[in-house]
Design an enzyme around this catalytic site. Structure first.
Site, short mmCIF file in Angstrom:
data_model
loop_
_atom_site.label_atom_id
_atom_site.label_comp_id
_atom_site.label_asym_id
_atom_site.label_seq_id
_atom_site.Cartn_x
_atom_site.Cartn_y
_atom_site.Cartn_z
N ASP A 326 0.87 -1.16 0.00
CA ASP A 326 0.00 0.00 0.00
C ASP A 326 0.92 1.22 0.00
O ASP A 326 2.08 1.13 0.43
CB ASP A 326 -0.87 -0.03 1.27
N ASP A 523 -1.22 -0.66 6.15
CA ASP A 523 -1.36 -0.13 7.51
C ASP A 523 -2.77 0.31 7.85
O ASP A 523 -3.11 0.39 9.03
CB ASP A 523 -0.43 1.08 7.70
N ASP A 527 -7.00 -1.68 4.48
CA ASP A 527 -6.07 -2.72 4.02
C ASP A 527 -6.37 -4.08 4.64
O ASP A 527 -5.82 -5.09 4.20
CB ASP A 527 -4.62 -2.34 4.36
#
Length: 633
Positions: A326, A523, A527
């Protein structure tokens, strides 16, 4: 001194006494047996008890059963016709088996000490303000919203926000980083950190059960439940292997004598070989060292702020071929800051000054970044007529001048056309334009900053042989591609919704090469679904969301993406040691088993058998401990 060590020393002394007593005297066999039974029972009572318990439970085939049968057989073999007594050998074998067990206990204690240091983050008490008084209570008795007082030298008992005071925090037990972290009013703090200097007042934001310290402790305690493929295989292998070697030992004892001229004499010889066969066939090195290797690897990783939730995730990490990141909060800080100031009619300080004043009452993250870049609001400026224009920006009067801060649309609406900026090619982010009384004054580039070690993370992964790195982001294409290019990431997917990230990872899992794995590093709360479906989910732990940490298989406590590569290195090192132990133990045992069964070792058989069992186990255990030390390299 360790109780087992005292027993071993006492038994060794008594064995020497028994040997000297029987060596120069003509004692009957029964008397010799009685003399040797003293050191034997002293050193073996726990092993015999475990073997008896296994038999009563209907699950006898373990190392205790093998050692009990082999040594008891050695004690009584001297009563057979033409058979030499083996009293010394029987006690000697059990003695060295216990020495091996002692090494195992020591190795496990060292691994547990590593994890115990992590467990030391558990706070014992909390100083809570109630009714104008400070009361000392257990952390789990403090409610969300209450204020706790943290004195210098104390652990922060619960997660919260500092309402008063400033200090430095020792986070080494949580993150593995030795550099203290400075905190002040408004900063979030997490339980388990040690307050080094100032007095802090912290408003509790999470109940103790949901605090960072409690979550970490649960993760580590539960990690042993998730067995690796190697550990599972060894358990199944031992359950099949042990009955097989017992049957083979019976075959060695009873079948060959039928083909000898004298059954009685041959039976004594072959029974001794069968007992020796049982000693060497004990799978201790495999059963003990493989799980211990994973345990040590998890302990070594935890000392570096990498929490791996089980040995099975070690297997997966070691075979990771693709790492998907991410962007925001993982490769970047996730906080807007002023990246560049490009004035047109004013200097940099004046441009920031005007923009910060106009945005002083806005709660938008961009406004916060401008105020942070120019924090001095206490000057002689007069700000009036503040007006927010939807979709454009904010207009205000600053010392009588009309200042507009916003996007291109706002500039066009006041006739202040932005100029082309050659410097902007090196800065990708949100561009905030500023005009004064309808005249273009310059612009400010605000962007999410790339983490210091993000490029290092990608570089290390490629050095480890990871063939593909990917970045997924909901950000604009130009921003995503800029970050990916700067970090050397192979592929970037931009402007994605959370469901798009899930779809991408699912497709990648379907098309990946056989016997390879995909890791996802993230994080945020959005996610969590991707972390759950990836072969191995890696969450940023210190600042990451609770949902991400719960869904992940590995947690990086200091939010450094470079720890991803370190986690893979530790996993590969651990797996390599486990394989070394397996091949070494199997190779040595098979070789000695063949030599024992064929009688080629002669009178050395029992001594070699002891090495094949205890010696191999000790060497394997010592090798396993390297997995723990690697985490500190």
């Amino acid at each position: 001194m360790n109780k087992k060590l005292l027993r071993i020393i006492a038994a060794a002394v008594l064995l020497l006494v028994a040997y000297l007593v029987t060596r120069n005297t003509q004692l009957p066999m029964t008397a010799q047996l009685a003399v040797f039974l003293v050191p034997y029972l002293l050193v073996s009572y726990d092993v015999l008890g475990e073997a008896a318990e296994g038999i009563m439970k209907g699950d006898p085939f373990d190392e205790n059963f093998l050692m009990a049968v082999a040594t008891i057989g050695a004690l009584v073999i001297g009563f057979l016709p033409d058979a030499a007594p083996q009293f010394t050998e029987a006690v000697f074998v059990m003695l060295f088996f216990q020495v091996g067990e002692l090494f195992e206990d020591y190795a496990e204690d060292k691994s547990r000490d590593s994890i115990a240091e992590l467990m030391d983050i558990r706070p014992d008490t909390a100083n809570v303000e109630r009714g104008g008084e400070i009361k000392v209570v257990a952390p789990d008795k403090v409610d969300v919203g209450e204020t706790v007082l943290v004195k210098p030298g104390e652990k922060i008992p619960l997660d919260g926000v500092i309402t008063d005071g400033a200090s430095s925090l020792n986070t080494v037990a949580l993150t593995g980083e030795s550099v203290p972290r400075d905190v002040t009013v408004g900063n979030e703090v997490i339980s388990g950190c040690v307050n080094l200097s100032g007095l802090l007042k912290v408003k509790v934001s999470k109940a103790y059960g949901e605090s960072t310290a409690a979550q970490i402790i649960r993760l580590v305690e539960d990690s042993a439940e998730n067995k690796s493929e190697s550990e599972t295989f060894i358990t199944k292998f031992a359950r099949i292997y042990t009955p097989v070697v017992v049957l083979l030992a019976l075959a060695i004892a009873f079948i060959p004598p039928f083909f000898a001229p004298s059954y009685g004499t041959a039976f004594s010889t072959w029974l001794y070989r069968a007992l020796t066969f049982l000693v060497v066939s004990c799978p201790c090195a495999l059963v003990i060292s493989i799980p211990l290797t994973f345990f040590a690897g998890i302990g070594g990783a935890s000392s570096k702020g990498i929490l791996i939730k089980g040995g099975n995730f070690m297997d997966t990490l070691a075979k990771t071929d693709t790492v998907v990141f991410d962007k925001t909060g993982t490769l970047t800080e996730g906080v807007f800051v002023v990246d560049a100031v490009h004035p047109d009619k004013l200097d940099k300080e004046q441009l920031l000054h005007l923009a910060a004043h106009v945005e002083r009452f806005s709660t938008h993250p961009i406004a916060a970044a401008l105020r942070k870049a120019y924090p001095n609001e206490q000057d002689d400026c007069t700000i009036t007529d503040v007006e927010e224009i939807a979709g454009q920006g904010i207009r205000a009067s600053v010392n009588g001048k009309i200042v507009c801060v916003g996007n291109k649309k706002m500039m066009e609406s006041v006739g202040a056309l932005p100029t082309q900026c050659a410097l902007c090619k090196d800065h990708i982010g949100t561009v905030i334009h500023v005009s004064v009384d309808g005249i273009y004054a310059g612009h400010i580039v605000i962007s999410d900053q790339i983490k210091d070690d993000a490029a290092e993370a990608i570089s290390r992964l490629k050095q480890l042989g990871v063939t593909k790195t990917v970045m997924l982001t909901g950000d604009r294409k130009e921003v995503g591609l800029f970050v990916a290019k700067k970090l050397g990431i192979d592929e970037a997917r931009c402007a994605l919704l959370p469901t798009d990230k899930v779809d991408y990872v699912k497709q990648s899992l379907r098309t990946k090469a056989p016997n390879t794995h995909l890791a996802f590093v993230g994080d945020g709360i959005n996610d969590a679904p991707v972390l759950a479906i990836a072969d191995v989910g890696i969450a940023m732990g210190a600042l990451g969301s609770d949902a991400a940490i719960a869904a992940a298989d590995v947690v990086l406590m200091d939010d450094k993406p470079s720890k991803t590569a370190q986690a893979i290195r530790i996993a590969r090192h651990t797996i390599a040691i486990a394989k070394q132990n397996a091949w070494f133990a199997i190779t040595v045992k098979v070789a000695i088993l063949i030599l024992v069964a064929t009688g080629l070792l002669g009178s050395l058989a029992m001594g070699i058998a002891v090495f094949g069992d205890v010696g191999v186990m000790v060497l394997a255990v010592l090798n396993a401990m390297r997995a723990m030390r690697f985490g500190n390299s």
